[in-house]
Enzyme design. Sequence first.
Site, PDB file in Angstrom:
ATOM      1  CG  HIS A 195       0.189   6.983   5.327  1.00  0.00           C
ATOM      2  ND1 HIS A 195       1.306   7.473   5.967  1.00  0.00           N
ATOM      3  CD2 HIS A 195       0.446   5.674   5.093  1.00  0.00           C
ATOM      4  CE1 HIS A 195       2.188   6.492   6.125  1.00  0.00           C
ATOM      5  NE2 HIS A 195       1.693   5.386   5.612  1.00  0.00           N
TER       6      HIS A 195
ATOM      7  CG  HIS B 226      -0.589   1.436   7.150  1.00  0.00           C
ATOM      8  ND1 HIS B 226       0.384   0.951   7.992  1.00  0.00           N
ATOM      9  CD2 HIS B 226       0.038   2.292   6.313  1.00  0.00           C
ATOM     10  CE1 HIS B 226       1.546   1.512   7.677  1.00  0.00           C
ATOM     11  NE2 HIS B 226       1.372   2.322   6.653  1.00  0.00           N
ATOM     12  CD  GLU B 227      -1.039   2.466   2.694  1.00  0.00           C
ATOM     13  OE1 GLU B 227      -0.625   3.631   2.565  1.00  0.00           O
ATOM     14  OE2 GLU B 227      -0.285   1.527   3.002  1.00  0.00           O
TER      15      GLU B 227
ATOM     16  CB  CYS C 205       5.077   2.280   7.354  1.00  0.00           C
ATOM     17  SG  CYS C 205       4.702   3.775   6.419  1.00  0.00           S
ATOM     18  CG  LEU C 206       6.423   0.821   1.341  1.00  0.00           C
ATOM     19  CD1 LEU C 206       5.869   1.079  -0.050  1.00  0.00           C
ATOM     20  CD2 LEU C 206       7.526  -0.235   1.290  1.00  0.00           C
TER      21      LEU C 206
ATOM     22  CD  GLN D 204       3.386   5.859   2.533  1.00  0.00           C
ATOM     23  OE1 GLN D 204       2.421   5.297   2.035  1.00  0.00           O
ATOM     24  NE2 GLN D 204       4.345   5.203   3.174  1.00  0.00           N
TER      25      GLN D 204
ATOM     26  N   GLY E  74       0.831  -1.195   0.000  1.00  0.00           N
ATOM     27  CA  GLY E  74       0.000   0.000   0.000  1.00  0.00           C
ATOM     28  C   GLY E  74       0.862   1.240   0.000  1.00  0.00           C
TER      29      GLY E  74
END
Length: 151
Positions: free
Chosen positions: A135, A131-132, A89-90, A51, A46
């Site tokens: 953000h 999660h996304e 998380c990226l 990001q 995701g």
Amino acid sequence: MAIRKIVKVGDPILRKTSRPVEEITPRITHLVEDMIETMRDANGCGLAAVQVGVLRRVVVIEVEDGKPIVLINPKIVAFAGEQCEQEGCLSLPGKWGTTRRPKHVTVRALDLDGKEVEYTGSDLLARAFCHELDHLDGKLFTDALVGELEG
Ligand code: ZN
């Protein structure tokens, strides 16, 4: 398509609130294409636009290979149950931790054609939705930890 640079924790942009998309322009379509490529290149499941440094309410998720989900202006419209599982998380490479999330989540959003779509996911997909979408409001999974951050 192009791979964009992923913003890492410490950059204040990750704490900002993203703005809704008012019109799905070629620029948004291009952004989504790049986000999918960037997510795949980083082996993520995701990615939110913030990001890659764009404060727009756009998310891509791919928990099933080859079936990316594109969410524009997404909202959680229903949730149920609870799960405590590991999350990463990226924007925090190499770190992970256990979070508390709903087990089932339904989101409503627009797709790239501006059509309203609804998805219901459980387990990993439910976590990815939470999660996304977090953000987009400047929140990170480290805010939802039930234990220590590891890694
Ligand atoms: Zn993340």
